[in-house]
Scaffold this motif. Sequence first.
Motif, PDB file in Angstrom:
ATOM      1  N   LEU A  87       1.441   1.933 -11.342  1.00  0.00           N
ATOM      2  CA  LEU A  87       1.906   2.157  -9.781  1.00  0.00           C
ATOM      3  C   LEU A  87       3.393   2.374  -9.752  1.00  0.00           C
ATOM      4  CD1 LEU A  87      -0.578  -0.183  -8.378  1.00  0.00           C
ATOM      5  CD2 LEU A  87      -0.675   2.464  -7.958  1.00  0.00           C
ATOM      6  N   LYS A  88       4.220   1.413 -10.547  1.00  0.00           N
ATOM      7  CA  LYS A  88       5.444   1.522 -10.410  1.00  0.00           C
ATOM      8  C   LYS A  88       5.938   2.987 -10.889  1.00  0.00           C
ATOM      9  CE  LYS A  88       6.873  -3.199 -11.246  1.00  0.00           C
ATOM     10  NZ  LYS A  88       7.046  -4.134 -12.172  1.00  0.00           N
ATOM     11  N   GLU A 121       5.413  -4.130  -2.121  1.00  0.00           N
ATOM     12  CA  GLU A 121       4.711  -4.260  -1.183  1.00  0.00           C
ATOM     13  C   GLU A 121       3.398  -3.315  -1.118  1.00  0.00           C
ATOM     14  OE1 GLU A 121       7.826  -2.098   1.062  1.00  0.00           O
ATOM     15  OE2 GLU A 121       7.751  -3.565  -0.515  1.00  0.00           O
ATOM     16  N   GLN A 122       3.467  -2.119  -1.522  1.00  0.00           N
ATOM     17  CA  GLN A 122       2.362  -1.270  -1.627  1.00  0.00           C
ATOM     18  C   GLN A 122       1.589  -1.731  -2.949  1.00  0.00           C
ATOM     19  OE1 GLN A 122       4.870   2.563  -1.909  1.00  0.00           O
ATOM     20  NE2 GLN A 122       3.562   3.254  -0.313  1.00  0.00           N
ATOM     21  N   ILE A 158      -2.478  -2.443  -3.402  1.00  0.00           N
ATOM     22  CA  ILE A 158      -3.599  -1.396  -3.955  1.00  0.00           C
ATOM     23  C   ILE A 158      -4.153  -2.189  -5.187  1.00  0.00           C
ATOM     24  CG2 ILE A 158      -3.367   0.517  -5.563  1.00  0.00           C
ATOM     25  CD1 ILE A 158      -0.895   1.506  -3.910  1.00  0.00           C
ATOM     26  N   ILE A 159      -3.643  -3.092  -5.650  1.00  0.00           N
ATOM     27  CA  ILE A 159      -4.191  -3.663  -6.881  1.00  0.00           C
ATOM     28  C   ILE A 159      -5.564  -4.351  -6.733  1.00  0.00           C
ATOM     29  CG2 ILE A 159      -3.720  -6.026  -8.234  1.00  0.00           C
ATOM     30  CD1 ILE A 159      -2.074  -3.695  -9.261  1.00  0.00           C
ATOM     31  N   PRO A 160      -5.766  -5.080  -5.587  1.00  0.00           N
ATOM     32  CA  PRO A 160      -7.199  -5.735  -5.168  1.00  0.00           C
ATOM     33  C   PRO A 160      -8.400  -4.647  -5.201  1.00  0.00           C
ATOM     34  CG  PRO A 160      -5.783  -6.753  -3.807  1.00  0.00           C
ATOM     35  CD  PRO A 160      -5.014  -5.683  -4.515  1.00  0.00           C
TER      36      PRO A 160
END
Length: 199
Positions: free
Chosen positions: A131-132, A139-140, A144-146
Amino acid sequence: MSASTTDLIKELRDRTGAGLMDCKKALLENNNDLDKSADWLREKGIAKASKKAGRVTKEGRNISYIHGDGKIGVLLELNSETDFVARNEAFEALGKEICLQIAAMAPLYVSEEQVPAEDIERETKVLEAQLKEEGKKPEQIEKIIPGKIKKYYSEVCLLNQAFIKDNTKTVDDLVKESIAKFGENIIVARFARFQVGGA
């Protein structure tokens, strides 16, 4: 699906222990009335499943399945409360369906509870890095992770997987339907999947 509908489905599921699709159907049939929907599920015998979930399953049977040309084999331990249910043809049929699922989808665990913490940690780190790389802000990423972890569970945990013969329900929903039908608890205890040339 609106947020309010999602909340209603969650509340009905928490209240009855019925599967996601069953809750959705119940709310649809009863104009989103929670009490009527819960009664509807009870009438269908679906809501009973959760009440039986804590009961001891000391009976059951081992069910085996060899796929096609013998390249994949599955051995499943499926438990029930009584020998009467374990000897039922429908119980064996459920076991065969689950074996077929295991052969096709190669889950690693029965349920979320079996996934080691270090696996989740590793998966989270990989996802964060991806994602990075996509340019997402911290904060995004946190939001998104869960959802990504939930998707991971739906791939590696048998009970979380979409049922291959009907992807509107999970394998857990399939088991709960059988609990409602038989009137006693049924547990997928463990399984082994063998593949020729596999690790």
